[in-house]
Each structure stands twice: as C-alpha cells, then as structure tokens.
Design a protein around this motif. Sequence first.
Motif, PDB file in Angstrom:
ATOM      1  N   ILE A 111       4.398  -6.952   0.995  1.00 39.06           N
ATOM      2  CA  ILE A 111       4.538  -5.527   1.313  1.00 39.06           C
ATOM      3  C   ILE A 111       3.528  -4.790   0.441  1.00 39.06           C
ATOM      4  O   ILE A 111       3.406  -5.073  -0.754  1.00 39.06           O
ATOM      5  CB  ILE A 111       5.964  -5.036   1.013  1.00 39.06           C
ATOM      6  N   THR A 112       2.791  -3.840   1.026  1.00 39.20           N
ATOM      7  CA  THR A 112       1.732  -3.168   0.280  1.00 39.20           C
ATOM      8  C   THR A 112       1.703  -1.678   0.568  1.00 39.20           C
ATOM      9  O   THR A 112       2.113  -1.227   1.641  1.00 39.20           O
ATOM     10  CB  THR A 112       0.351  -3.780   0.621  1.00 39.20           C
ATOM     11  N   ASP A 113       1.228  -0.929  -0.422  1.00 34.79           N
ATOM     12  CA  ASP A 113       0.956   0.498  -0.220  1.00 34.79           C
ATOM     13  C   ASP A 113      -0.548   0.760  -0.142  1.00 34.79           C
ATOM     14  O   ASP A 113      -0.985   1.907  -0.169  1.00 34.79           O
ATOM     15  CB  ASP A 113       1.591   1.340  -1.329  1.00 34.79           C
ATOM     16  N   GLY A 114      -1.331  -0.317  -0.049  1.00 34.06           N
ATOM     17  CA  GLY A 114      -2.784  -0.199  -0.013  1.00 34.06           C
ATOM     18  C   GLY A 114      -3.429  -0.467  -1.352  1.00 34.06           C
ATOM     19  O   GLY A 114      -4.637  -0.733  -1.417  1.00 34.06           O
ATOM     20  N   LYS A 115      -2.632  -0.418  -2.430  1.00 33.00           N
ATOM     21  CA  LYS A 115      -3.150  -0.713  -3.765  1.00 33.00           C
ATOM     22  C   LYS A 115      -2.373  -1.873  -4.389  1.00 33.00           C
ATOM     23  O   LYS A 115      -2.955  -2.874  -4.785  1.00 33.00           O
ATOM     24  CB  LYS A 115      -3.048   0.532  -4.668  1.00 33.00           C
ATOM     25  N   SER A 116      -1.068  -1.732  -4.500  1.00 26.27           N
ATOM     26  CA  SER A 116      -0.203  -2.766  -5.077  1.00 26.27           C
ATOM     27  C   SER A 116       0.441  -3.581  -3.961  1.00 26.27           C
ATOM     28  O   SER A 116       0.501  -3.144  -2.812  1.00 26.27           O
ATOM     29  CB  SER A 116       0.886  -2.116  -5.943  1.00 26.27           C
ATOM     30  N   ILE A 117       0.929  -4.766  -4.343  1.00 26.58           N
ATOM     31  CA  ILE A 117       1.668  -5.571  -3.370  1.00 26.58           C
ATOM     32  C   ILE A 117       2.943  -6.105  -4.017  1.00 26.58           C
ATOM     33  O   ILE A 117       3.028  -6.272  -5.236  1.00 26.58           O
ATOM     34  CB  ILE A 117       0.846  -6.754  -2.824  1.00 26.58           C
ATOM     35  N   ILE A 118       3.942  -6.340  -3.187  1.00 21.93           N
ATOM     36  CA  ILE A 118       5.116  -7.117  -3.557  1.00 21.93           C
ATOM     37  C   ILE A 118       5.089  -8.361  -2.684  1.00 21.93           C
ATOM     38  O   ILE A 118       5.135  -8.268  -1.455  1.00 21.93           O
ATOM     39  CB  ILE A 118       6.419  -6.339  -3.330  1.00 21.93           C
ATOM     40  N   ALA A 119       4.958  -9.512  -3.315  1.00 21.74           N
ATOM     41  CA  ALA A 119       4.927 -10.778  -2.579  1.00 21.74           C
ATOM     42  C   ALA A 119       6.344 -11.332  -2.499  1.00 21.74           C
ATOM     43  O   ALA A 119       6.992 -11.552  -3.525  1.00 21.74           O
ATOM     44  CB  ALA A 119       3.999 -11.769  -3.277  1.00 21.74           C
ATOM     45  N   LEU A 120       6.830 -11.519  -1.294  1.00 18.21           N
ATOM     46  CA  LEU A 120       8.143 -12.125  -1.098  1.00 18.21           C
ATOM     47  C   LEU A 120       8.052 -13.636  -1.324  1.00 18.21           C
ATOM     48  O   LEU A 120       6.960 -14.210  -1.318  1.00 18.21           O
ATOM     49  CB  LEU A 120       8.653 -11.815   0.311  1.00 18.21           C
ATOM     50  N   PRO A 121       9.174 -14.304  -1.540  1.00 20.29           N
ATOM     51  CA  PRO A 121       9.139 -15.747  -1.788  1.00 20.29           C
ATOM     52  C   PRO A 121       8.498 -16.506  -0.626  1.00 20.29           C
ATOM     53  O   PRO A 121       8.569 -16.067   0.530  1.00 20.29           O
ATOM     54  CB  PRO A 121      10.618 -16.115  -1.929  1.00 20.29           C
ATOM     55  N   PRO A 122       7.876 -17.649  -0.914  1.00 17.64           N
ATOM     56  CA  PRO A 122       7.305 -18.461   0.179  1.00 17.64           C
ATOM     57  C   PRO A 122       8.423 -19.051   1.028  1.00 17.64           C
ATOM     58  O   PRO A 122       9.437 -19.523   0.517  1.00 17.64           O
ATOM     59  CB  PRO A 122       6.534 -19.556  -0.576  1.00 17.64           C
ATOM     60  N   ILE A 123       8.233 -19.010   2.345  1.00 19.10           N
ATOM     61  CA  ILE A 123       9.240 -19.476   3.294  1.00 19.10           C
ATOM     62  C   ILE A 123       8.628 -20.560   4.166  1.00 19.10           C
ATOM     63  O   ILE A 123       7.458 -20.454   4.554  1.00 19.10           O
ATOM     64  CB  ILE A 123       9.715 -18.320   4.204  1.00 19.10           C
ATOM     65  N   GLN A 124       9.405 -21.580   4.480  1.00 14.58           N
ATOM     66  CA  GLN A 124       8.909 -22.538   5.467  1.00 14.58           C
ATOM     67  C   GLN A 124       9.614 -22.341   6.803  1.00 14.58           C
ATOM     68  O   GLN A 124      10.837 -22.431   6.906  1.00 14.58           O
ATOM     69  CB  GLN A 124       9.094 -23.992   5.041  1.00 14.58           C
ATOM     70  N   ASP A 125       8.803 -22.075   7.823  1.00 18.76           N
ATOM     71  CA  ASP A 125       9.292 -21.968   9.190  1.00 18.76           C
ATOM     72  C   ASP A 125       9.169 -23.335   9.863  1.00 18.76           C
ATOM     73  O   ASP A 125       8.442 -24.216   9.395  1.00 18.76           O
ATOM     74  CB  ASP A 125       8.462 -20.927   9.947  1.00 18.76           C
TER      75      ASP A 125
END
Length: 368
Positions: A111-125
Amino acid sequence: MIEQSKAFARNLMWKYRIPGRIAFRAFRDINEALQYVSSAGSVAIKPARQSGGKGVRVFWDRQAYLRDSLNKAKATQVIAASSDVKAYGDIDDLIVIEEAVSGVEYTIQVITDGKSIIALPPIQDHPHVFDHDIGPECGGMGTIVGPGPTLPFLTQEEYGESIEIMRRTLDALQREIGLRYTGVLSGQFMLTTYGPTLIEYYSRFGDPEVLNALAMLNGDLLEIIEAAVNGRLSSVKYSFREGVVAISKAVVPLGYPHSRELARGRTITMDMDKIRKLGCEVYFGSVVEEGGLYKTLGSRAVEVLVVGRTYEEAYERIENCVDSIKSPDWQLIHRRDIGGRELIEKRIRDAERVRAVYRWRRERGLAG
C-alpha cells in the motif's frame, strides 16, 4: 497500465533496470510473433493485456524429437492469445513472449501514498484448480501465510529483495507517467534461478491473497487507506501477528473456470454453526441468495479462512469447515493439499533447489 498492459510493465522494468526482470519480446504483427516463437526455445506466451485470466501458456522446449509438434502448439497459442486481445482494442501490442522460468510462486502486496509504502506479508497463492498444481489456472484456489509475516520457503533476504523491486517499480512508474501512485500495487513473484523474479503486476489487492494478509494485520485498515490517500502513510502505526499461520481455501462448483455455464445455478448449503465453532470465517464470492438458498454464479462461490498456531492445526480445522459446505445438486471442489504438510515440504525443497543456483550465480558474478 501497469496491470492492463504486460508489454508496458516489461518495458518499464527494462528501461529503469528494475531487478527481477526477464527477457521478453512484444508483438503487434502476428506473423512476426509466429516466426520468432518457432526458434525461441522455452517460452511463456501471453496476451499483451489482461484478458479475464485467459490465454497464458508455458512451453518447455527440451526434447528435440517433439520440436515440430511443440512449434505447432506454440503457433496455435499465439493466434488464440492475440484473438483474446483484439476484442479490446485499447493497447498497441497483441502478444508478449517471455523466457520461461520455473520455481516457487508468491505474492507481495504493498500500500502506498506515492512516497512511503506498507508491505503486507508475503502470501502464496495456488492458481491451479486441482491438487498437486494440475488443471487449468484460475483466479486462485487458496492461499497460505506464516508462521507470522513470512512463508516457510522464503528467506527474509528474498522477501526484502521483493519489496525493493516493488518500491523501485513505484518510483519508475511515477517518473514515467508523472502522476502520484496512490493505493495498492501487487506483484506476482516467482523464486527462480535468478532469485526473486517478477511475473506480473496488479494495481489492486489479490484475491484470495488479501484475506490472509489482513488476517495477519494488527492495525486499522481504514486508517491505513485514509493515510495513503492523504499522503501521510509514514505516520501510521501497525504491526503483523507473530506465531500464527493463516490458510484460505476457495470452494467452487465443478466446471469452473472454463465451463462457467455448467457451474452456474447450483445450490450451496453451509453448516454455519459448525463453521463458527471451528473458528473459521466464510467470505461470499460468486453466489446469490434466492429464497434462503445460495445459488452459484459460475465462479468461486465462497472462500474459507482460518487462523491457527501451526499449519497442522489450521489445516485440520479448515478441512472440517470446508466439508460443512455442500451442494445437493452438484459437485463442489476445493484443493485439499493447500496448507498440508506434503505440499509445504515440496515448496521448501523446490525453493532450496533454485536458491542454490541463484546464489552460485551471484557469487560468480553471473546473476544478470
């Protein structure tokens, strides 16, 4: 554009030298594509734009005696994939032909605001319809995450590299287009003999990947979304749950994904008391309620999510929950192997194999 046009996404990665890229060619002229693919070796042939999840095929050119037959199959796929795109008429290229890669797949959502990001946990589909990764690819039959915000086969270093690829993609995209990117960017990755390798981008959450990711989130999703919109994502406090795993499984009517008319109009019943007692949650998808009954609409009907202390414990509970979802007039299917010990151990072995190769390459300066 980053999701709609595969050619745009690949060109962006090469122009800005984003790690995780693979060799590709994009074609408008079908005859040029047919000529190229006949001598290209092992390839993935894709429509150049998103076309409802249709049209991606991988061909492994490993047996010389099969080459003529394989080239005929490749040509058939080029024509079929281009037909899927022609109906849209909104991008320049029709076909993308990429070098074929193999390994273990996973998804990174940021998720980003264009400058910072929040990376969610890696998921396996698990995109194949049937157990053991066979059958047609679809929207996803289930996902896993854990223990904590990790995956059993992915190292923290590989997770960090994948996040950096997403960060550099967002920087490149904003420079290229001249607009602020606000919202979600998802990357479908594969751990290959190159290391973390980008397969496709999505400008949204993945489904069902988002179920597992949000099950691990300690924080207010609405607050995170509002902060992204207002450009203050770096001020948000959040964390991810430790010491738990999450498994989700889709329940679908037989016929999905290719015979959706066959899968439409089937009745589904659920023992919700038993499902709640087992600690599972049900998320409704492609169903409609008619007279107190649920009727399928041809796609993934419901998704079931469970959070547990271990994969063994969570697996047993979610299988019991899924067994409480039935149809009196049709066959329902789900993947029993998702979250099971056998499949997880296989993923770990596969990851260790490609990891040994890419690390050997990097140690010798051969990683490009």
